[in-house]
Design a protein around this motif. Sequence first.
Motif, PDB file in Angstrom:
ATOM      1  N   ILE A 140       0.851  -1.186   0.000  1.00 27.29           N
ATOM      2  CA  ILE A 140       0.000   0.000   0.000  1.00 27.29           C
ATOM      3  C   ILE A 140       0.885   1.235   0.000  1.00 27.29           C
ATOM      4  O   ILE A 140       2.024   1.198   0.482  1.00 27.29           O
ATOM      5  CB  ILE A 140      -1.010   0.021   1.176  1.00 27.29           C
ATOM      6  N   ASP A 141       0.361   2.324  -0.531  1.00 30.22           N
ATOM      7  CA  ASP A 141       1.126   3.536  -0.798  1.00 30.22           C
ATOM      8  C   ASP A 141       0.464   4.710  -0.063  1.00 30.22           C
ATOM      9  O   ASP A 141      -0.517   5.266  -0.545  1.00 30.22           O
ATOM     10  CB  ASP A 141       1.135   3.765  -2.319  1.00 30.22           C
ATOM     11  N   LEU A 142       0.986   5.061   1.115  1.00 28.65           N
ATOM     12  CA  LEU A 142       0.416   6.147   1.916  1.00 28.65           C
ATOM     13  C   LEU A 142       1.197   7.445   1.690  1.00 28.65           C
ATOM     14  O   LEU A 142       2.402   7.410   1.463  1.00 28.65           O
ATOM     15  CB  LEU A 142       0.443   5.794   3.403  1.00 28.65           C
ATOM     16  N   PHE A 143       0.514   8.596   1.768  1.00 28.45           N
ATOM     17  CA  PHE A 143       1.130   9.892   1.462  1.00 28.45           C
ATOM     18  C   PHE A 143       1.833   9.758   0.107  1.00 28.45           C
ATOM     19  O   PHE A 143       3.005  10.068  -0.051  1.00 28.45           O
ATOM     20  CB  PHE A 143       2.116  10.306   2.555  1.00 28.45           C
ATOM     21  N   CYS A 169       0.174  -2.629  -6.149  1.00 30.93           N
ATOM     22  CA  CYS A 169      -0.352  -1.659  -5.189  1.00 30.93           C
ATOM     23  C   CYS A 169      -1.851  -1.899  -5.025  1.00 30.93           C
ATOM     24  O   CYS A 169      -2.599  -1.863  -5.996  1.00 30.93           O
ATOM     25  CB  CYS A 169      -0.102  -0.234  -5.670  1.00 30.93           C
ATOM     26  N   VAL A 170      -2.296  -2.149  -3.796  1.00 34.80           N
ATOM     27  CA  VAL A 170      -3.706  -2.467  -3.561  1.00 34.80           C
ATOM     28  C   VAL A 170      -4.458  -1.356  -2.834  1.00 34.80           C
ATOM     29  O   VAL A 170      -5.662  -1.445  -2.626  1.00 34.80           O
ATOM     30  CB  VAL A 170      -3.858  -3.797  -2.784  1.00 34.80           C
ATOM     31  N   PHE A 171      -3.748  -0.305  -2.429  1.00 30.36           N
ATOM     32  CA  PHE A 171      -4.406   0.849  -1.816  1.00 30.36           C
ATOM     33  C   PHE A 171      -3.438   2.017  -1.857  1.00 30.36           C
ATOM     34  O   PHE A 171      -2.237   1.862  -1.616  1.00 30.36           O
ATOM     35  CB  PHE A 171      -4.791   0.567  -0.357  1.00 30.36           C
ATOM     36  N   THR A 172      -3.985   3.195  -2.156  1.00 29.74           N
ATOM     37  CA  THR A 172      -3.145   4.387  -2.130  1.00 29.74           C
ATOM     38  C   THR A 172      -3.948   5.569  -1.624  1.00 29.74           C
ATOM     39  O   THR A 172      -5.159   5.668  -1.848  1.00 29.74           O
ATOM     40  CB  THR A 172      -2.580   4.690  -3.532  1.00 29.74           C
ATOM     41  N   SER A 173      -3.274   6.475  -0.912  1.00 31.06           N
ATOM     42  CA  SER A 173      -3.947   7.681  -0.423  1.00 31.06           C
ATOM     43  C   SER A 173      -3.046   8.896  -0.599  1.00 31.06           C
ATOM     44  O   SER A 173      -1.824   8.808  -0.462  1.00 31.06           O
ATOM     45  CB  SER A 173      -4.339   7.539   1.060  1.00 31.06           C
ATOM     46  N   GLU A 174      -3.669  10.016  -0.914  1.00 26.34           N
ATOM     47  CA  GLU A 174      -2.984  11.295  -1.096  1.00 26.34           C
ATOM     48  C   GLU A 174      -4.041  12.388  -1.060  1.00 26.34           C
ATOM     49  O   GLU A 174      -5.055  12.287  -1.732  1.00 26.34           O
ATOM     50  CB  GLU A 174      -2.231  11.319  -2.427  1.00 26.34           C
ATOM     51  N   ASP A 207     -10.907   2.696   6.508  1.00 31.69           N
ATOM     52  CA  ASP A 207     -11.781   1.524   6.357  1.00 31.69           C
ATOM     53  C   ASP A 207     -11.664   0.880   4.972  1.00 31.69           C
ATOM     54  O   ASP A 207     -12.063  -0.266   4.784  1.00 31.69           O
ATOM     55  CB  ASP A 207     -13.241   1.910   6.625  1.00 31.69           C
ATOM     56  N   TYR A 208     -11.163   1.617   3.991  1.00 31.97           N
ATOM     57  CA  TYR A 208     -10.998   1.056   2.655  1.00 31.97           C
ATOM     58  C   TYR A 208      -9.762   0.158   2.550  1.00 31.97           C
ATOM     59  O   TYR A 208      -9.633  -0.606   1.594  1.00 31.97           O
ATOM     60  CB  TYR A 208     -10.851   2.175   1.618  1.00 31.97           C
ATOM     61  N   ILE A 209      -8.836   0.280   3.479  1.00 27.38           N
ATOM     62  CA  ILE A 209      -7.573  -0.453   3.367  1.00 27.38           C
ATOM     63  C   ILE A 209      -7.816  -1.953   3.478  1.00 27.38           C
ATOM     64  O   ILE A 209      -8.399  -2.419   4.456  1.00 27.38           O
ATOM     65  CB  ILE A 209      -6.578   0.007   4.445  1.00 27.38           C
ATOM     66  N   PRO A 210      -7.387  -2.725   2.509  1.00 32.87           N
ATOM     67  CA  PRO A 210      -7.629  -4.176   2.538  1.00 32.87           C
ATOM     68  C   PRO A 210      -6.708  -4.896   3.513  1.00 32.87           C
ATOM     69  O   PRO A 210      -5.708  -4.342   3.980  1.00 32.87           O
ATOM     70  CB  PRO A 210      -7.340  -4.596   1.095  1.00 32.87           C
TER      71      PRO A 210
END
Length: 421
Positions: free
Chosen positions: A100-103, A120-125, A153-156
């Motif tokens: 997963i890719d945070l920031f 990549c299964v989740f990313t946030s920015e 809550d979306y993070i798998p």
Amino acid sequence: MLLKEKISIESFGDKKFKIKLIESDKDTEAAFTHYLHNHQNGVSQFYKPHAIEHVKNLFEYKYPEESITTEAAEEALQYLIFQQSNIPFPAPKNPTFKFIDLFAGIGGFRMALQNLNGKCVFTSEWDKYSKQTYQANFGEVPFGDITKKATKDYIPDGFDILCAGFPCQAFSIAGKRGGFEDTRGTLFFDVAEIIKNKKPKAIFLENVKGLRSHDKGKTLATILNVLREDLGYFVPEPQIMNAKEFGVPQNRERIFIVGFRNDLGVTEFEYPKPVKEKPTLDDILENESVSVKYYLSETYLNTLRNHKARHESKGNGFGYEIIPDNGIANAVVCGGMGRERNLVYDHRLKDFTPITNITGKVNQEGIRKMTPKEWARLQGFPDTFKIVVSDAQAYKQFGNSVAVPAIQATAKKIIDKLSAL
């Protein structure tokens, strides 16, 4: 619940039409794109309900007289999976690990780990312009504010590596032991909370070099204590890594923090050694003559010279700098003197007629700023990486990004260690 309307463009294959999106605590647009990219693995279940809701919203807007059922929206969603337009940097077809890719910024971590066959299964920015660049290159809209429970809550479940280039913030730890609870109110707390709940096999954190001395070392000490004692990870001593030692001509030092879940039995980790290749600025400069808009005006150049002279008279080294072609660039950063400390000589310009509103004439000494593409190259992004924002935003985005080659070299060490278990 606060709702806000906005107009956007959705593209399915070669068809484009205006839609009305509804922004709320549900990030349906991000869920929709994440579902499209994960429809072949179990991760898609985390995104499917809101992906269907997003499709339903699209068709209800386009066909307001029609009654769109959830079943019809789901059928349309399955159709749209096969109607995606070409993505410049798609995920590998047969990935060997998930992350997963945070920031996330513009996807420096993602670029590096995809190059190593990761999915990549989740990313946030949160920055809207960075999200535009991210979507243009990876085909996904990052989720928003990671401090919100709705986003978390979306993070798998079940991903292998958590990546995060989180901002540096001080903790209120006076008289306390500097543990998990003491980091509340900071962005590291949100990272730690995700690690605590999802328990990835490995973590890979990146930050500015100053984290080591931040708040007299208390900030880093707290981070390491939380990771080691509270969350149960083997975390070797963090290391300062310099981009110039990994194939790009940029003197950019950043602290890397790597960790492995204790139950995996990892007790040692060796950071990558510098590569033999030592490129210089000449290796990343534009091949063709660049626009006159990148050349400094005589007025501004004189201002920089006077500014530097004033500081030198006081014994300070602050000021502009012109990097020789055989030299190494200073760290590219957003704001301040980021661009002015990385000026170059380029005598190929023939027409000195200004095309922007500048004060004075364009200098004829050949002194110009680097272009956004050159900054992208300094950070290790390929020329096929799309720049879809203004120059001002592009400089900010590349200045805030991680250096891809240094991240990739370290990530390979992490993956090699996990593969050997």
